[in-house]
Design an enzyme around this catalytic site. Sequence first.
Site, PDB file in Angstrom:
ATOM      1  N   ASN A   1       0.877  -1.178   0.000  1.00 23.72           N
ATOM      2  CA  ASN A   1       0.000   0.000   0.000  1.00 23.72           C
ATOM      3  C   ASN A   1       0.912   1.225   0.000  1.00 23.72           C
ATOM      4  O   ASN A   1       1.560   1.519   1.005  1.00 23.72           O
ATOM      5  CB  ASN A   1      -0.890  -0.040   1.247  1.00 23.72           C
TER       6      ASN A   1
ATOM      7  N   LYS B   1       0.122   4.316  -0.177  1.00 21.42           N
ATOM      8  CA  LYS B   1      -0.485   5.480   0.483  1.00 21.42           C
ATOM      9  C   LYS B   1      -0.279   6.746  -0.361  1.00 21.42           C
ATOM     10  O   LYS B   1      -0.302   6.671  -1.586  1.00 21.42           O
ATOM     11  CB  LYS B   1       0.064   5.615   1.916  1.00 21.42           C
TER      12      LYS B   1
ATOM     13  N   HIS C   1      -9.436   0.968   5.129  1.00 19.14           N
ATOM     14  CA  HIS C   1      -8.118   1.108   5.754  1.00 19.14           C
ATOM     15  C   HIS C   1      -8.241   1.975   7.007  1.00 19.14           C
ATOM     16  O   HIS C   1      -9.046   2.906   7.053  1.00 19.14           O
ATOM     17  CB  HIS C   1      -7.116   1.735   4.774  1.00 19.14           C
TER      18      HIS C   1
ATOM     19  N   GLU D   1      -6.608   4.370   8.052  1.00 20.32           N
ATOM     20  CA  GLU D   1      -6.514   5.824   7.823  1.00 20.32           C
ATOM     21  C   GLU D   1      -7.825   6.372   7.250  1.00 20.32           C
ATOM     22  O   GLU D   1      -8.197   7.511   7.525  1.00 20.32           O
ATOM     23  CB  GLU D   1      -5.310   6.112   6.912  1.00 20.32           C
TER      24      GLU D   1
ATOM     25  N   GLU E   1      -5.085  -5.239  10.437  1.00 21.59           N
ATOM     26  CA  GLU E   1      -4.050  -4.233  10.671  1.00 21.59           C
ATOM     27  C   GLU E   1      -4.320  -3.543  12.004  1.00 21.59           C
ATOM     28  O   GLU E   1      -5.109  -2.587  12.075  1.00 21.59           O
ATOM     29  CB  GLU E   1      -4.057  -3.184   9.554  1.00 21.59           C
TER      30      GLU E   1
ATOM     31  N   GLY F   1       2.714   1.987  10.910  1.00 19.32           N
ATOM     32  CA  GLY F   1       3.648   3.109  10.807  1.00 19.32           C
ATOM     33  C   GLY F   1       4.365   3.438  12.100  1.00 19.32           C
ATOM     34  O   GLY F   1       4.978   4.489  12.223  1.00 19.32           O
TER      35      GLY F   1
ATOM     36  N   SER G   1       3.670  -2.450  10.264  1.00 20.58           N
ATOM     37  CA  SER G   1       5.123  -2.537  10.450  1.00 20.58           C
ATOM     38  C   SER G   1       5.705  -3.890  10.002  1.00 20.58           C
ATOM     39  O   SER G   1       6.623  -4.421  10.642  1.00 20.58           O
ATOM     40  CB  SER G   1       5.515  -2.222  11.900  1.00 20.58           C
TER      41      SER G   1
ATOM     42  N   GLY H   1       3.069  -1.168   4.280  1.00 21.67           N
ATOM     43  CA  GLY H   1       3.113   0.259   3.980  1.00 21.67           C
ATOM     44  C   GLY H   1       4.540   0.711   3.705  1.00 21.67           C
ATOM     45  O   GLY H   1       5.068   0.540   2.604  1.00 21.67           O
ATOM     46  N   GLY H   2       5.195   1.254   4.712  1.00 22.99           N
ATOM     47  CA  GLY H   2       6.520   1.860   4.555  1.00 22.99           C
ATOM     48  C   GLY H   2       7.534   0.990   3.826  1.00 22.99           C
ATOM     49  O   GLY H   2       8.240   1.459   2.916  1.00 22.99           O
TER      50      GLY H   2
HETATM   51  P1  13P Z   1       3.231   0.207   7.721  1.00 21.20           P
HETATM   52  O1  13P Z   1       3.732  -1.069   7.064  1.00 21.20           O
HETATM   53  O2  13P Z   1       3.977   1.418   7.282  1.00 21.20           O
HETATM   54  O3  13P Z   1       3.109   0.056   9.197  1.00 21.20           O
HETATM   55  O4  13P Z   1       1.739   0.439   7.163  1.00 21.20           O
HETATM   56  C1  13P Z   1       0.840  -0.622   7.214  1.00 21.20           C
HETATM   57  C2  13P Z   1      -0.364  -0.264   6.438  1.00 21.20           C
HETATM   58  O5  13P Z   1      -1.122   0.604   6.821  1.00 21.20           O
HETATM   59  C3  13P Z   1      -0.606  -0.975   5.183  1.00 21.20           C
HETATM   60  O6  13P Z   1      -1.886  -0.739   4.695  1.00 21.20           O
END
Ligand code: 13P
Length: 251
Positions: A10, A12, A96, A98, A168, A174, A214, A235-236
């Site tokens: 993802n 983002k 998600h 967010e 998640e 994050g 993470s 994510g990251g």
């Molecule tokens: P991180 O891997 O950066 O923690 O993000 C997870 C996420 O929200 C994937 O949708």
Amino acid sequence: MQRRPLIAGNWKMYLTQDEAVALAKAVAQSAAACADRDVMIAPAFTSLAAVCTAVQETGVLVGAQNIAWEKEGAFTGEISAPMLKDIGVSVAIIGHSERRHVFGEDSAMINRRLHGALNGAILPILCIGETLSEREAGKTFSVLEAQIRHGLAGVDTEQMQQVVIAYEPVWAIGTGKTATKEQAQEVHAFIRQLLESIFEKNVATAVRILYGGSVKPENIDELMAQPDIDGALVGGAALKAESFDRIIQFQ
Ligand code: 13P
């Protein structure tokens, strides 16, 4: 039951179009080395079409980070399933954390989006997860159960075969703080049991449940070794070709 692993990135609100295309090409190379798993990337809307072109015929799936419930209409800022299908998108991330917590999307809206995806032949990844305060108050399972029941309202057994769930935990997104493999496995087993009680055993056995929060090269192997963890939503660590490559190549 052998579930085909799914490693999903993802992206983002990161990357320009050129950066997204370069990363997508690197991801396609990584994916080519692993025929036994699915790989999906979800760029920002501005890069979706270019990324679809870049990974055409590589087997890499392209996902949207959200999806509307209607096919078209006066819905400023929204993008529909037929529009996404038109450019080659086949997956959508829905609900998600967010979207829920920063943009205030509620369960009813998330459920409508899920039906929008299913009706438009887009594979939905329904995200669920508890906050830290909910976990500390012992509410993890009741929060997740409500998110699943509301999110999947009106979904029949046949449609459920197209749905992917992503667990998640909000406190792990994050933050660098991953759920332990035991914490993640416990929740994934709970989700599968719940799905069995709502649908039927063979649906619950077949559904893919991803872990997100993470995920990184250092923890992917132990997470994927858990019996009910079928993939990752990253994510990251999905924003760098090298780290996402290592995650795709999990053992
Ligand atoms: P991180 O891997 O950066 O923690 O993000 C997870 C996420 O929200 C994937 O949708």
